[in-house]
Design a protein around this motif. Structure first.
Motif, mmCIF file in Angstrom:
data_model
loop_
_atom_site.group_PDB
_atom_site.id
_atom_site.type_symbol
_atom_site.label_atom_id
_atom_site.label_comp_id
_atom_site.label_asym_id
_atom_site.label_seq_id
_atom_site.Cartn_x
_atom_site.Cartn_y
_atom_site.Cartn_z
ATOM 1 N N ALA A 1 -6.437 13.106 27.319
ATOM 2 C CA ALA A 1 -6.237 12.021 28.254
ATOM 3 C C ALA A 1 -7.553 11.243 28.738
ATOM 4 O O ALA A 1 -7.709 9.922 29.014
ATOM 5 C CB ALA A 1 -5.528 12.423 29.472
ATOM 6 N N GLY A 2 -8.653 11.705 28.012
ATOM 7 C CA GLY A 2 -9.970 10.951 28.318
ATOM 8 C C GLY A 2 -10.647 11.279 29.533
ATOM 9 O O GLY A 2 -11.486 10.509 29.969
ATOM 10 N N ARG A 3 -10.104 12.255 30.500
ATOM 11 C CA ARG A 3 -10.552 12.405 31.704
ATOM 12 C C ARG A 3 -11.463 13.745 31.778
ATOM 13 O O ARG A 3 -11.871 14.176 32.736
ATOM 14 C CB ARG A 3 -9.303 12.896 32.629
ATOM 15 C CG ARG A 3 -8.322 11.785 32.796
ATOM 16 C CD ARG A 3 -7.478 11.958 33.946
ATOM 17 N NE ARG A 3 -6.693 13.355 33.828
ATOM 18 C CZ ARG A 3 -5.573 13.441 33.255
ATOM 19 N NH1 ARG A 3 -4.891 12.409 32.716
ATOM 20 N NH2 ARG A 3 -4.996 14.617 33.176
ATOM 21 N N ARG A 4 -11.789 14.323 30.509
ATOM 22 C CA ARG A 4 -12.665 15.513 30.774
ATOM 23 C C ARG A 4 -13.794 15.524 29.377
ATOM 24 O O ARG A 4 -13.181 15.124 28.113
ATOM 25 C CB ARG A 4 -11.927 17.138 30.540
ATOM 26 C CG ARG A 4 -12.571 17.819 30.113
ATOM 27 C CD ARG A 4 -11.806 19.192 30.242
ATOM 28 N NE ARG A 4 -11.274 19.485 31.827
ATOM 29 C CZ ARG A 4 -12.222 20.151 32.658
ATOM 30 N NH1 ARG A 4 -13.300 20.452 32.509
ATOM 31 N NH2 ARG A 4 -11.523 20.016 33.964
ATOM 32 N N ARG A 5 -14.990 15.472 29.575
ATOM 33 C CA ARG A 5 -15.777 15.484 28.475
ATOM 34 C C ARG A 5 -16.386 17.246 28.139
ATOM 35 O O ARG A 5 -17.023 17.277 27.162
ATOM 36 C CB ARG A 5 -16.904 14.661 28.926
ATOM 37 C CG ARG A 5 -16.429 13.144 29.178
ATOM 38 C CD ARG A 5 -17.581 12.165 29.390
ATOM 39 N NE ARG A 5 -17.237 10.919 29.288
ATOM 40 C CZ ARG A 5 -17.807 9.778 28.852
ATOM 41 N NH1 ARG A 5 -19.093 10.028 28.699
ATOM 42 N NH2 ARG A 5 -17.201 8.478 28.795
#
Length: 205
Positions: free
Chosen positions: A107-111
């Protein structure tokens, strides 16, 4: 009771439909009983993702395996049974944190992943390379040669490729960020489409 009556009763029992909800409740009771008796050495579940269904498996130490559908989940579980323990159970609750972090990643919320890892499926040079893979930052790439230099074995470029190809924890341990020395994608356990998807996801962030 005669054997004939016993067989009739058994036939009726086997032919009686059981609804999915009852099966889920039964499995949950089995899972809880196994947890309480400390009988689960390897817990697993599957999750949907933009790169297909993923198998997640964990030991009490941490996440031990992430497998793509193309690796054949049944075969992966069989291998885990041989290498780790035959006491394997579908136990989604144990994998909730890992599943949540993978969802957040896509979801693009964790790197970066915080879930504990069990690296016991790797040994020697492969383990050394895989331990250093998380040092490649989100959205960045390195070449096989770069990784060989990083681990202090500049001539082991091909061995780095093998270490990436045999990584038991793809996505979480980011072998997709390693490219051939000429900048082309190179191989990937999940297939080149999956590797492209992961790189594009990170590049867009």
């Amino acid at each position: 009771m005669s054997d004939e009556h016993h067989d009739d009763d058994l036939a009726v029992l086997l032919s009686t439909p059981v609804d999915d909800g009852a099966l889920r409740r039964l499995h949950r009771r089995l899972e809880q009983a196994a947890e309480q008796a400390d009988l689960i050495d390897v817990a697993y579940t599957t999750v949907d993702s933009p790169v297909g269904k993923l198998l997640l498996a964990a030991t009490p130490k941490g996440l031990v395996r992430v497998a793509y559908a193309g690796e054949d989940h049944d075969r992966v579980l069989e291998t885990l049974g041989h290498k780790l323990s035959p006491r394997i159970l579908h136990a989604p609750k144990r994998l909730e944190k890992a599943a949540r972090e993978i969802d957040e990643y896509f979801a693009g919320r964790r790197r970066a992943f915080d879930v504990p890892l069990d690296l016991s499926l790797s040994r020697g040079f492969r383990l050394l390379v895989q331990t250093h893979l998380p040092e490649i930052g989100y959205g960045q790439t390195r070449s096989y040669r770069d990784m060989a230099d990083l681990v202090g074995s500049p001539k082991a470029v091909r061995a780095v490729g093998t270490a990436c190809a045999t990584n038991p924890l793809p996505i979480v341990v980011p072998c997709h960020r390693v490219l051939r020395t000429d900048g082309t994608l190179g191989g990937y356990v999940g297939g080149l489409q999956a590797k492209t998807t992961l790189l594009d996801l990170e590049a867009a962030a």
